[in-house]
Design a protein around this motif. Sequence first.
Motif, short mmCIF file in Angstrom:
data_model
loop_
_atom_site.label_atom_id
_atom_site.label_comp_id
_atom_site.label_asym_id
_atom_site.label_seq_id
_atom_site.Cartn_x
_atom_site.Cartn_y
_atom_site.Cartn_z
N ASP A 3 0.84 -1.19 0.00
CA ASP A 3 0.00 0.00 0.00
C ASP A 3 0.88 1.25 0.00
N GLU A 4 0.24 2.41 -0.04
CA GLU A 4 0.97 3.67 -0.13
C GLU A 4 1.84 3.90 1.10
N ASN A 5 1.37 3.46 2.26
CA ASN A 5 2.17 3.65 3.48
C ASN A 5 3.52 2.94 3.39
N LEU A 6 3.52 1.75 2.80
CA LEU A 6 4.77 1.01 2.65
C LEU A 6 5.73 1.74 1.71
N TRP A 7 5.21 2.26 0.60
CA TRP A 7 6.06 3.02 -0.32
C TRP A 7 6.64 4.25 0.39
N GLN A 8 5.82 4.96 1.12
CA GLN A 8 6.30 6.17 1.79
C GLN A 8 7.35 5.86 2.84
N GLU A 9 7.20 4.71 3.50
CA GLU A 9 8.22 4.31 4.47
C GLU A 9 9.55 4.06 3.77
N LEU A 10 9.51 3.40 2.62
CA LEU A 10 10.74 3.14 1.87
C LEU A 10 11.34 4.44 1.34
N GLU A 11 10.50 5.37 0.96
CA GLU A 11 11.00 6.64 0.42
C GLU A 11 11.70 7.48 1.49
N SER A 12 11.34 7.31 2.74
CA SER A 12 11.90 8.16 3.79
C SER A 12 13.05 7.51 4.54
N ARG A 13 13.46 6.33 4.15
CA ARG A 13 14.44 5.59 4.95
C ARG A 13 15.84 6.17 4.90
N GLN A 14 16.26 6.71 3.75
CA GLN A 14 17.65 7.17 3.66
C GLN A 14 17.73 8.39 2.77
N THR A 16 20.93 9.19 1.35
CA THR A 16 22.09 9.02 0.47
C THR A 16 21.69 8.16 -0.72
N ALA A 17 22.54 8.16 -1.74
CA ALA A 17 22.28 7.37 -2.94
C ALA A 17 22.24 5.88 -2.59
N GLY A 18 21.37 5.16 -3.27
CA GLY A 18 21.23 3.74 -3.02
C GLY A 18 19.77 3.31 -3.11
N ARG A 19 19.43 2.21 -2.43
CA ARG A 19 18.06 1.72 -2.48
C ARG A 19 17.59 1.31 -1.09
N VAL A 36 12.84 1.33 -3.38
CA VAL A 36 12.81 2.73 -3.80
C VAL A 36 14.25 3.18 -3.97
N ALA A 37 14.55 3.73 -5.15
CA ALA A 37 15.90 4.23 -5.42
C ALA A 37 16.05 5.65 -4.90
N HIS A 38 17.20 5.94 -4.33
CA HIS A 38 17.49 7.28 -3.79
C HIS A 38 18.64 7.89 -4.58
N PRO A 39 18.60 9.16 -4.89
CA PRO A 39 17.63 10.17 -4.44
C PRO A 39 16.44 10.36 -5.38
N THR A 40 16.32 9.56 -6.46
CA THR A 40 15.27 9.79 -7.46
C THR A 40 13.88 9.39 -6.96
N VAL A 87 10.04 -0.87 -13.04
CA VAL A 87 10.35 0.46 -12.53
C VAL A 87 9.27 1.45 -12.95
N LEU A 88 8.78 2.23 -11.98
CA LEU A 88 7.86 3.33 -12.27
C LEU A 88 8.69 4.56 -12.65
N THR A 89 8.52 5.04 -13.87
CA THR A 89 9.32 6.17 -14.34
C THR A 89 8.50 7.45 -14.52
N ASP A 90 7.20 7.38 -14.25
CA ASP A 90 6.34 8.55 -14.36
C ASP A 90 5.37 8.55 -13.18
N ASP A 91 5.48 9.54 -12.31
CA ASP A 91 4.66 9.58 -11.09
C ASP A 91 3.17 9.68 -11.38
N GLU A 92 2.78 10.07 -12.59
CA GLU A 92 1.37 10.13 -12.94
C GLU A 92 0.73 8.74 -12.92
#
Length: 335
Positions: A3-14, A16-19, A36-40, A87-92
């Motif tokens: 769900d969206e909560n899981l994605w947001q948790e992964l997006e906020s974890r780090q 620095t560059a990486g995953r 989730v790839a960082h920082p993209t 990979v999701l390449t377009d946030d739309e």
Amino acid sequence: MIDENLWQELESRQRTAGRSTRRLHPESSHDLHLAVAHPTLRRMLLVGTDAKTADIIRPEIHELRATRGLQLNLSSVTGNRYELQVVLTDDELAEVFTPLVSDIADVILKTPTAEAAAEAMVRRYVRWQQLLRSVSREGLPLRSRAGLFGELYFLLTYAIPAVGERTAIRSWTGPQQASQDFQLPGAAVEVKATTSRSARSIQVMNERQLDTTGSTSLALAHVVLDSRQSGHGQSLNSLVNEVGERLTSPSSIRRFENLLVQAGYLQSQRDLYDHDLYTLRRDEFWVIDDGFPRIVEADLPFGVRECTYTIDVSALDTHSVTSEALVELIRGTHD
């Protein structure tokens, strides 16, 4: 559950560059991760596989057509380990991506080997590509809107009251392009909705839709609708809301939302579905038994496939059942 909560948790974890990654279904032998790839902040589904499997599926991946907003990559990790990446390449397309990866993960879990998992993943990705190409900026075609309305009407009016919300939602397989629209405990049901004024014929899209092979019982439901742009009637949005309000289980709600996306109904396009109003003229039901006029796979001559045909409703009188008998059938409690 993704769900969206899981994605947001992964997006906020780090920062620095990486995953950031989270293993899916750790009890499974398949190597499945969300990432989730960082920082993209690119969201991904990762499926680990071996070099032998990578060699088998590499040609298929290279031949895939490009799709806006999505990529399927094959990447080397170590000498013998590879990674399939959706990979999701377009946030739309974010609202599509979660149902997409959930669906692909569910398909992979049903496969016995890494090779079968990788091949199933590519096939499912291609199906999602086809779905995304079929949903234009104008939304679903008119025929598909009526078809979805008919399936939701059957879900709300018959399936949920008969077997309960969880079983009914799990049984709704139309958006997943199954042979029939519902795989209920006692029977499979194919739902045909039409807004045609005559409505005395039913188009069968392939030789498997009315094939009883592998099914205990099979029924055909015909939902005849009036369609207008104003006046009385119910919009597709209104019916979606009505089904959603009927559901109480969080898992059923999430599955319902995912299935809507798989059917091509996107929240971002809801404003397109407010003006078409549907009124039920009648619903009618038939059991597919001996003597029912149909074409099945076993009937096709060698070399013939993808058969589409039309049934005259007037030839179905002897196969007709009442709505009460249909409910007993799909419950599995008929004699």
